[in-house]
Design an enzyme around this catalytic site. Structure first.
Site, PDB file in Angstrom:
ATOM      1  N   ASP A 128       8.695   8.550 -12.284  1.00 19.34           N
ATOM      2  CA  ASP A 128       8.821   8.032 -10.909  1.00 19.34           C
ATOM      3  C   ASP A 128       9.709   6.789 -10.885  1.00 19.34           C
ATOM      4  OD1 ASP A 128       8.388   8.260  -8.218  1.00 19.34           O
ATOM      5  OD2 ASP A 128       6.502   7.163  -8.212  1.00 19.34           O
ATOM      6  N   PHE A 156      -0.612   5.906  -3.710  1.00 24.26           N
ATOM      7  CA  PHE A 156      -1.433   5.793  -4.912  1.00 24.26           C
ATOM      8  C   PHE A 156      -2.424   4.636  -4.832  1.00 24.26           C
ATOM      9  CE2 PHE A 156       2.341   8.079  -6.191  1.00 24.26           C
ATOM     10  CZ  PHE A 156       1.807   9.129  -6.919  1.00 24.26           C
ATOM     11  N   GLY A 157      -2.577   4.022  -3.670  1.00 19.15           N
ATOM     12  CA  GLY A 157      -3.570   2.965  -3.526  1.00 19.15           C
ATOM     13  C   GLY A 157      -2.980   1.700  -2.945  1.00 19.15           C
ATOM     14  N   ALA A 181       0.854  -1.189   0.000  1.00 11.01           N
ATOM     15  CA  ALA A 181       0.000   0.000   0.000  1.00 11.01           C
ATOM     16  C   ALA A 181       0.884   1.230   0.000  1.00 11.01           C
ATOM     17  CB  ALA A 181      -0.919   0.009   1.218  1.00 11.01           C
ATOM     18  N   GLY A 182       0.367   2.314  -0.554  1.00 11.75           N
ATOM     19  CA  GLY A 182       1.129   3.554  -0.592  1.00 11.75           C
ATOM     20  C   GLY A 182       0.238   4.716  -0.957  1.00 11.75           C
TER      21      GLY A 182
END
Length: 694
Positions: free
Chosen positions: A500, A386-387, A383-384
């Site tokens: 990224d 962006f979802g 998880a992070g």
């Protein structure tokens, strides 16, 4: 003297009782061919009837439990084994429908009665605690009802449940016939005796579940259950029960009835921890009882004296029949409509007319929900910002990774879907393949190829990793990512800016090849197109100076991030680590400092054993060349590939021009970068920056 003897006798009795208690606590196997004298803890509807364990009866919306009273020690230690084996014979008598079903259970306590809707969850969970890791429950369900609470559509299946009513694995009830060479189906709620074998190998971490009907007529002479056990299990699943069990556990059974009812019986049971359970002697097992009588009801009132029929009474009777029939049909239609709307809402997706052109890459939410078992915690890969990412498996057996993100309507979902479709057409061996997407309400689901070895970030920085990457593996990963970036920058039909690039976004396949993933910040543009200034996004340590100053992402800003990535892999540390001494805090500055001191090899990852110094020096210089403050001094990806393959000589570099602070950009470059973005207004509020990996 008499007093001494009485005292001695008293202490002998105490010692015998204590010894008996200790021995009882160490019992790890038992066999019951009859439950008349069984040492069981019963609650709810459960009872012992004529030697049979009767789990449920004709009471609606109730539960029944039966556990062996003595706990089993499932702690992980050299002296104990997590393996266990059990056999049991059961029979289910349907009274109204086939009932809710029953389960063999391993639980941390015997009293698992819950209020509310537990009957819909096999008596094991309820709506509040279903799918909670703190349940510490492993169950093998024999389910005879298809309900909205579970994902399985079959009303006759066997499933492996971990902390939830939603099965980790399930299959319709059947057994493998060696003579016919195929699986033969049968009904669980058949009123006949059925055998179940459950075996867990603690070394292999493999759970096997096998079921088969007991032969009829049942043998009169001694006849062991092992002689009829099918060669192939119905279910076979790799499970680490040390992550589920909570030390001391209890073994037993749980059953329930909802609005539909059934009588559930256990007719024999054998269990052993740390080995193979003793085979049941089927000649000693009681037959299922005769079909239980229907629920008792008060005797009907005596009939009224007959009256001669009249035409008026006949008409009234017909009207009543018609009204009852119409009302019943209307009720059934309303119930069917409610169930239809419930399922439609549960799996509702957002689909607009413009998405038809992307339909081959759309997945249904229902299929994805089933593939990842309802977004359960044990399916979560990471998880992070962006979802969340979940592991799933399609009906074809293909393993997938599903990213669940929430989209903003203001971004222009149509444009976003177009970019998703474009990403789906990217094809390169070093890119994580986007397979498709699904939109539902306010969320977006992206479906990718599953990478079994996780992220490179985990291998470089996770101290609990059992194995470090070798030097040749690291070099191969760098070359793979470089090849992917060349494809994105120069070889595809459009220019793709990843924006990224870092170790946490490099995933490793089964052969530890590096694959560039996470295109959440990617942008597409045509070749020669003037670039617009956009919101500044990225991660500290990977962002080129001109990106933070001008807000324009280019292939050169990607190459700057790739340079930081090279240093990250070779040095085994993140670009910025605040806990280090000041001169070592920024990796780029530290490499530059060591380069000026002619001690460049000091920065190579100390975890590496053997490595090629010549290759390491080339990679460090290439990382510094990509990280020059002036974007015009950075090489293109095509030149980088030539340097990596030894087809060109890397130019000499200055360790004093590493990319920090305000870049030295020519007026011509500034003019090109700002030609179409002169109206852009930037402030620090427009900057989205991530720190470290995600």
């Amino acid at each position: 003297m008499a007093g001494v003897l009485r005292s001695l006798r008293f202490w002998m009795i105490i010692c015998v009782q204590v010894l008996s208690l200790v021995l009882a606590q160490d019992r790890d196997e038992f066999v019951y061919h009859d439950f008349s004298q069984a040492d069981l803890h019963l609650d709810g509807m459960a009872s012992i009837d004529d030697g049979r364990l009767h789990l449920t009866n004709n009471t609606t919306k109730s539960t029944g439990h039966a556990f062996w009273k003595i706990p089993m020690n499932f702690t992980t230690s050299p002296s104990s084994s997590l393996s266990f084996s059990t056999e049991f014979v059961f029979a289910i008598f349907p009274l109204l429908g086939d009932g809710q079903g029953m389960a063999f259970v391993v639980a941390p306590f015997m009293d698992i009665r819950y209020s509310g809707d537990a009957a819909s969850y096999l008596g094991l969970f309820n709506r509040k605690n279903d799918n909670k890791t703190e349940n510490h429950i492993l169950a093998v369900e024999l389910d005879t009802n298809s309900s909205p609470e579970a994902i399985e559509d079959s009303d006759n299946h066997v499933g492996i449940d971990i902390n939830s009513i939603i099965s980790e694995d399930s299959a319709n009830a059947s057994y493998f016939s060696g003579t016919e060479g195929k699986n033969i189906s049968f009904r669980l709620a058949s009123e006949k005796s059925i055998l179940v074998w459950i075996d867990y190998n603690g070394t292999e971490k493999l759970l096997n579940v096998t079921v088969a009907p007991v032969p009829t007529p049942k043998p009169a002479l001694p006849y062991l259950s092992s002689s009829i056990k099918p060669r192939k299990p119905l279910l076979s699943r790799f499970i680490n029960i040390s992550e589920i069990f909570n030390g001391t556990m209890f073994v037993g059974f749980s059953g329930s009835t909802g609005t539909v009812k059934s009588d559930q019986y256990i007719l024999g049971w054998s269990f052993k921890k740390g080995g193979q359970a003793e085979s049941l002697d089927l000649s000693k097992i009681l037959d299922p009882p005769n079909r239980p009588p229907p629920p008792s009801s008060p005797p009907p009132p005596p009939p009224p004296p007959p009256t001669p029929p009249t035409s008026r009474s006949k008409d009234s009777k017909n009207i009543i029949i018609i009204c009852v029939t119409v009302t019943s049909i209307a009720f059934l239609l309303m119930l069917g409509g409610f169930l239809y709307l419930y399922k439609k809402k549960k799996y509702a997706e957002v689909l607009e007319h413009w998405e038809n052109e992307y339909s081959p890459q759309r997945y249904s939410f229902r299929n994805l929900y089933k593939a990842i078992r309802g977004f359960r915690e044990n399916r979560l890969l990471g998880a992070g910002g962006f979802g969340k990412v979940y592991k799933g498996e399609l009906p074809s057996g293909t393993q997938i990774a599903v990213k669940r993100v929430y989209h903003n309507a203001e971004q222009g979902m149509k444009q976003y879907a177009a970019e998703i479709a474009s990403m789906g057409r990217l094809r390169h061996k070093n890119l994580v393949q986007l397979l498709g997407y699904c939109r539902r309400k306010g969320e977006l689901l992206l479906v990718y190829d599953y990478m079994p070895n996780g992220s490179l970030d985990d291998y470089l920085f996770n101290k609990n990793k059992l194995k470090d990457l070798t030097w040749s593996q690291r070099v191969n990963i760098i070359k793979g990512v470089a090849s992917a970036l060349l494809y994105l920058h120069e070889e595809w039909e459009q220019v793709v800016l990843h924006r990224d690039i870092k170790a946490s976004n490099i995933l490793l396949d089964a052969d530890l090849n590096g694959r560039l993933g996470d295109f959440g910040l990617a942008r597409f543009h045509d070749r020669g197109e003037n670039l617009q200034a956009t919101r500044v996004v990225g991660t500290i340590g990977y962002m080129a100076p001109e990106l933070t100053a001008m807000g324009v992402a280019t292939t050169k800003t990607d190459i700057y991030a790739f340079g930081s990535f090279i240093l990250e892999v070779v040095c085994g540390r993140r670009p910025v680590e605040p806990d280090r001494p000041p001169e070592q805090m920024h990796l780029l500055k530290w490499v530059a400092t060591c380069g000026k001191r002619d001690t460049l090899m000091d920065v190579v990852d100390s975890k590496l054993g053997d490595f090629k110094a010549k290759e390491a020096k080339l990679l460090l210089k290439l990382g510094m060349l990509c990280s020059q403050s002036n974007p015009e001094s950075r090489p293109s990806m095509r030149h980088i590939i030539q340097y990596l393959e030894g087809n060109a000589t890397i130019p000499s570099i200055s360790f004093d021009t590493a990319g920090f602070g305000i870049p030295n950009i020519s007026n011509e470059t500034i003019t090109q970068m700002t030609a179409t973005s002169s109206s852009a207004n930037f402030s620090f509020e427009d900057v989205t920056i991530l720190f470290g990996g995600r």
